[in-house]
Design a protein around this motif. Structure first.
Motif, PDB file in Angstrom:
ATOM      1  N   GLN A   1      -9.268   8.912   1.952  1.00 47.58           N
ATOM      2  CA  GLN A   1      -9.324   9.394   1.212  1.00 47.58           C
ATOM      3  C   GLN A   1      -8.449   8.174   0.065  1.00 47.58           C
ATOM      4  O   GLN A   1      -8.549   7.531   0.097  1.00 47.58           O
ATOM      5  N   SER A   2      -7.566   9.571  -0.767  1.00 48.78           N
ATOM      6  CA  SER A   2      -6.928   8.429  -2.078  1.00 48.78           C
ATOM      7  C   SER A   2      -5.711   7.108  -1.691  1.00 48.78           C
ATOM      8  O   SER A   2      -5.303   7.245  -0.587  1.00 48.78           O
ATOM      9  N   GLY A   3      -5.769   6.291  -2.861  1.00 55.75           N
ATOM     10  CA  GLY A   3      -4.767   5.042  -2.071  1.00 55.75           C
ATOM     11  C   GLY A   3      -4.727   4.009  -3.445  1.00 55.75           C
ATOM     12  O   GLY A   3      -5.767   4.724  -3.768  1.00 55.75           O
ATOM     13  N   VAL A   4      -4.292   2.993  -3.269  1.00 52.60           N
ATOM     14  CA  VAL A   4      -4.340   2.128  -3.886  1.00 52.60           C
ATOM     15  C   VAL A   4      -4.931   0.746  -3.080  1.00 52.60           C
ATOM     16  O   VAL A   4      -3.902   0.450  -2.354  1.00 52.60           O
ATOM     17  N   TYR A   5      -5.924  -0.128  -3.695  1.00 50.60           N
ATOM     18  CA  TYR A   5      -6.377  -1.531  -2.842  1.00 50.60           C
ATOM     19  C   TYR A   5      -5.865  -2.348  -3.296  1.00 50.60           C
ATOM     20  O   TYR A   5      -5.596  -2.520  -4.485  1.00 50.60           O
ATOM     21  N   LEU A   6      -5.953  -3.558  -2.454  1.00 49.17           N
ATOM     22  CA  LEU A   6      -4.944  -4.843  -3.385  1.00 49.17           C
ATOM     23  C   LEU A   6      -6.158  -6.332  -2.776  1.00 49.17           C
ATOM     24  O   LEU A   6      -6.051  -6.151  -2.062  1.00 49.17           O
ATOM     25  N   MET A   7      -6.905  -6.652  -3.754  1.00 42.47           N
ATOM     26  CA  MET A   7      -7.545  -7.745  -3.182  1.00 42.47           C
ATOM     27  C   MET A   7      -6.943  -9.525  -3.696  1.00 42.47           C
ATOM     28  O   MET A   7      -5.591  -9.261  -4.189  1.00 42.47           O
ATOM     29  N   LYS A   8      -6.876 -10.011  -2.312  1.00 38.94           N
ATOM     30  CA  LYS A   8      -5.999 -11.107  -2.778  1.00 38.94           C
ATOM     31  C   LYS A   8      -6.564 -12.405  -2.533  1.00 38.94           C
ATOM     32  O   LYS A   8      -8.034 -12.103  -1.953  1.00 38.94           O
ATOM     33  N   SER A   9      -6.600 -13.420  -2.816  1.00 43.01           N
ATOM     34  CA  SER A   9      -7.049 -14.983  -2.610  1.00 43.01           C
ATOM     35  C   SER A   9      -6.755 -15.469  -1.817  1.00 43.01           C
ATOM     36  O   SER A   9      -5.915 -14.746  -0.453  1.00 43.01           O
ATOM     37  N   THR A  10      -7.281 -16.880  -1.497  1.00 47.41           N
ATOM     38  CA  THR A  10      -6.822 -17.528  -0.322  1.00 47.41           C
ATOM     39  C   THR A  10      -5.420 -17.810   0.379  1.00 47.41           C
ATOM     40  O   THR A  10      -5.008 -17.996   1.324  1.00 47.41           O
ATOM     41  N   VAL A  11      -5.077 -17.420  -0.611  1.00 49.27           N
ATOM     42  CA  VAL A  11      -3.362 -17.490  -0.722  1.00 49.27           C
ATOM     43  C   VAL A  11      -2.696 -16.877  -0.618  1.00 49.27           C
ATOM     44  O   VAL A  11      -1.338 -17.189  -0.531  1.00 49.27           O
ATOM     45  N   ASP A  12      -2.738 -15.650  -0.076  1.00 52.58           N
ATOM     46  CA  ASP A  12      -2.556 -14.334  -0.214  1.00 52.58           C
ATOM     47  C   ASP A  12      -1.490 -13.987  -1.232  1.00 52.58           C
ATOM     48  O   ASP A  12      -0.630 -13.145  -1.493  1.00 52.58           O
ATOM     49  N   LYS A  13      -2.550 -14.454  -2.317  1.00 52.65           N
ATOM     50  CA  LYS A  13      -2.299 -13.392  -4.081  1.00 52.65           C
ATOM     51  C   LYS A  13      -2.986 -12.869  -4.193  1.00 52.65           C
ATOM     52  O   LYS A  13      -4.542 -12.890  -4.253  1.00 52.65           O
ATOM     53  N   ILE A  14      -1.923 -11.494  -4.830  1.00 54.53           N
ATOM     54  CA  ILE A  14      -2.759 -10.529  -4.908  1.00 54.53           C
ATOM     55  C   ILE A  14      -3.522 -10.873  -6.522  1.00 54.53           C
ATOM     56  O   ILE A  14      -2.584 -11.116  -7.991  1.00 54.53           O
ATOM     57  N   ILE A  15      -4.896 -10.321  -7.219  1.00 56.32           N
ATOM     58  CA  ILE A  15      -5.468 -11.113  -7.861  1.00 56.32           C
ATOM     59  C   ILE A  15      -6.258  -9.977  -8.850  1.00 56.32           C
ATOM     60  O   ILE A  15      -6.279  -9.790  -9.761  1.00 56.32           O
ATOM     61  N   TYR A  16      -6.194  -8.421  -7.535  1.00 57.24           N
ATOM     62  CA  TYR A  16      -6.435  -7.494  -8.263  1.00 57.24           C
ATOM     63  C   TYR A  16      -6.405  -5.809  -7.392  1.00 57.24           C
ATOM     64  O   TYR A  16      -5.366  -6.092  -6.628  1.00 57.24           O
ATOM     65  N   VAL A  17      -5.219  -5.340  -8.225  1.00 55.96           N
ATOM     66  CA  VAL A  17      -4.613  -3.831  -7.805  1.00 55.96           C
ATOM     67  C   VAL A  17      -6.091  -2.928  -8.256  1.00 55.96           C
ATOM     68  O   VAL A  17      -6.073  -2.774  -9.431  1.00 55.96           O
ATOM     69  N   GLY A  18      -6.158  -1.705  -7.478  1.00 56.91           N
ATOM     70  CA  GLY A  18      -6.799  -0.531  -8.279  1.00 56.91           C
ATOM     71  C   GLY A  18      -6.353   0.741  -6.947  1.00 56.91           C
ATOM     72  O   GLY A  18      -6.181   0.645  -6.022  1.00 56.91           O
TER      73      GLY A  18
END
Length: 641
Positions: free
Chosen positions: A24-41
């Protein structure tokens, strides 16, 4: 295991994770090794969209390949509709500022003129954000100065009140603005509500671009006043009419018959980046244009999706800014995406918004104008970006850093004789102030003057906030001693990975006393090096480093001064008989400073809740006394110490 093999294993692990994602629809959050969000889509189908990043990597752009390489974890937030996903994506990008998303870098939003139309006696404000509060918003304008100039002009011509709501509600007699004929004193009911709104209607028509109606109405009132032999009133109306005509002559007219509010959006760029130009037309008149530089985009690359980044720009831009009736775009977004953006903007504004590719002749002329502005701004903005990058590269080289310092932080301690110790945290990202990340600290665990312990407390509190990535460089205001202290603190709190430099202010002849030296350069001290590093006086690197030091000092001093003034005012009010804690709190909320109270009058203060005329007179006599009594002076002095 080699790094290549580790990379393949990580991709396979992520693929297994994504197989469990919902469809279903939503937002995905890609994170780095230090749990920092590096991309939102955002996605209509989360599983399919996220899986596309992990498949067919050969078809990805260089930027997408770098993103995938740095992903360690992927989270998601489900939404009921794709529209909700769009809305959430924009707010998350603004909050987390991910590295691989395009981001609008303006620290300040556009200035608007806000007309509080829902009030009985409306007034005009400068506003930075558009809210659903029943008010009318006009703009955006090119600068705050332009907004204030227009507000002053409209207040003068249409006699609109310029007092605050608090002053308006508590006044019992007209102010000086009424005395000089620039207000009709609605605060004391010298004008009826309907008559006042009729005046404000003229300002509203002017802001909506109904210039002919405004001039016609003023001219009719002028002739009526002349017929009644009110020649002084007629003369003032004549001057108002001339002022309106003079202002209108300076505005560029596209279509004098149009009632539409339009934004025209075009762009220009190359491998170095893109400038998106927003041209603002209100009721057929061009009121301004503004460029937005987006770095990290190579629109010459066939792998770069123009529709994707352009849509992301529109989504972020219209989160806080005024949404017009019509948006003309330089590219065709397609039917489905157009419909989705329409629904998003309708959700935000509550009105129908037309988004269309400008293919007709009138639209093409407007888009050409926007593109010409984009081209004119592109070289100027790109050269600034290149200068910043050159400065950051020089900092990296001269200070022997492992990488370019994209994030630099500086802290400053401020106190007065050991009292009211505070600290500031200032952040520069990509060589520019990142004011969203500025922080102020009140020192809680240190008594007296102890800069080491104060800095220890501040840095400990700062690095507990894991939502912010560690800085690439920490700037310390001071020489070798302050640098040694900072290194020791970082070691004790387990942050030895952070590079640090001490910045000592340039010395002058007075510092050298008898020595025949006029001045020396700013000096930068590095760990393990006895001699300081220096930069050329006109280098961008020096401007960045001294700029963050000066900004941290300014920010700390401003906060400290505010704390002292509040404390001083509170202490001064303590000596007034009959002014208890509750009344003192009310007074401090009603007036921003001692001077504001001094300049007030008995009626205004007496009108506050639980106050009376006798107490108001006592307050004003005490504060306006040239020499406070000795008891008050002594108690204040002790407090300041």
């Amino acid at each position: 295991m080699s790094k290549f093999e580790e990379g393949l294993l990580k991709i396979e692990t992520l693929k297994e994770l994504v197989r469990e994602f919902p469809t279903q629809s939503g937002v995905y959050l890609m994170k780095s090794t230090v749990d920092k969000i590096i991309y939102v889509g955002k996605a209509k189908n989360l599983r399919n969209r996220v899986r596309s990043y992990l498949l067919n990597s050969a078809d990805h752009s260089a930027k997408t390949k770098a993103l995938v390489h740095n992903i360690d974890k992927i989270d998601y937030i489900l939404t009921k509709t794709e529209v909700e996903a769009f809305l959430l994506e924009a707010s998350l990008i603004k909050k987390h500022r991910p590295k691989y998303n395009i981001r609008l870098k303006d620290d300040k939003s556009y200035p608007y003129i806000k007309l509080s139309w829902g009030e009985d006696f409306p007034r005009l404000y400068l506003a930075r954000k558009v809210h659903k509060d029943g008010a009318l918003y006009f703009g955006p304008y090119t600068s705050g100065g332009a907004v204030w100039g227009t507000i002053r002009f409209l207040n003068r011509v249409f006699k609109i009140r310029d007092c605050t709501d608090h002053m308006f509600k508590t006044r019992t007699r007209p102010c000086m603005t009424y005395q000089i004929g620039r207000c009709t004193a609605p605060c004391v009911k010298y004008i009826a509500k309907d008559d006042y709104r009729e005046e404000v209607e003229g300002a509203k028509d002017f802001l909506k671009g109904r210039s002919k109606k405004v001039i016609k109405d003023i001219e009719a009132r002028m002739m009526a006043a002349a017929d009644e032999e009110k020649f002084e009133v007629a003369a003032k109306l004549r001057d108002s009419m001339w002022s309106v005509k003079n202002i209108l002559e300076k505005q560029s007219v596209i279509n004098d018959a149009s009632e539409l509010d339009q934004d025209i959006i075009s762009f220009h760029g190359d491998s170095r980046g893109v400038v998106v130009e927003t041209l603002h037309v209100r009721s057929g008149r061009v009121i301004g244009a503004r460029p937005h530089y987006l770095g990290g985009l190579d629109i010459t690359s066939p792998d770069e999706s123009v529709v994707e980044w352009f849509t992301s720009f529109l989504n972020q831009y219209y989160e806080d800014n005024f949404i017009p009736d019509e948006i003309l775009t330089v590219i065709d977004l397609g039917g489905d995406l157009n419909k989705l953006l329409h629904d998003v903007l309708h959700e935000r504004s509550g009105k129908e918004v037309v988004i269309r590719y400008g293919h007709d002749q009138k639209a093409q002329k407007l888009l050409e104008m926007a593109e010409q502005n984009a081209k004119a701004h592109f070289e100027k903005l790109v050269s600034k970006e290149e200068e910043k990058l050159k400065g950051l590269n020089e900092i990296k080289t001269k200070l022997h850093l492992a990488k370019i310092p994209q994030r630099i932080e500086c802290f400053d301690i401020s106190h007065f004789q050991g009292v009211e110790t505070v600290a500031s945290q200032v952040v520069f990202e990509e060589g520019r102030p990142s004011k969203d990340h500025y922080r102020r600290y009140i020192i809680k665990t240190v008594e007296g003057v102890d800069d080491f312990k104060s800095m220890y407390e501040v840095l400990s509190r700062r690095f507990k906030h894991t939502e912010y990535e560690d800085p690439d460089l920490l700037v310390v205001d001071g020489g070798k001693g302050q640098l040694s202290q900072a290194i020791r603190i970082l070691q004790e709190i387990g942050k030895t990975n952070i590079s640090v430099v001490g910045l000592a202010k340039a010395r002058t002849q007075a510092d050298f006393k008898a020595e025949e030296v006029e001045s020396t350069e700013e000096r930068f001290f590095l760990p393990g090096r006895s001699n300081p590093v220096t930069f050329k006086s006109n280098s961008e690197a020096l401007h960045i480093l001294t700029g963050i030091r000066d900004e941290a000092h300014r920010f700390a001093i401003t906060f400290h001064r505010k704390r002292r003034e509040e404390r001083s005012l509170s202490s001064e009010l303590d000596a007034i008989t009959g002014l208890g804690e509750k009344r003192k709190t009310l007074l401090l909320k009603a007036f921003p400073s001692v001077e504001a109270i001094k300049e007030s009058d008995v009626e205004t203060i007496a009108a506050l809740k639980t106050f009376n005329r006798v107490l108001a007179e006592r307050i004003l006599i005490h504060l306006n006394s040239d020499e406070p009594d000795s008891e008050t002076a002594d108690s204040t002095e002790v407090t300041d110490e």
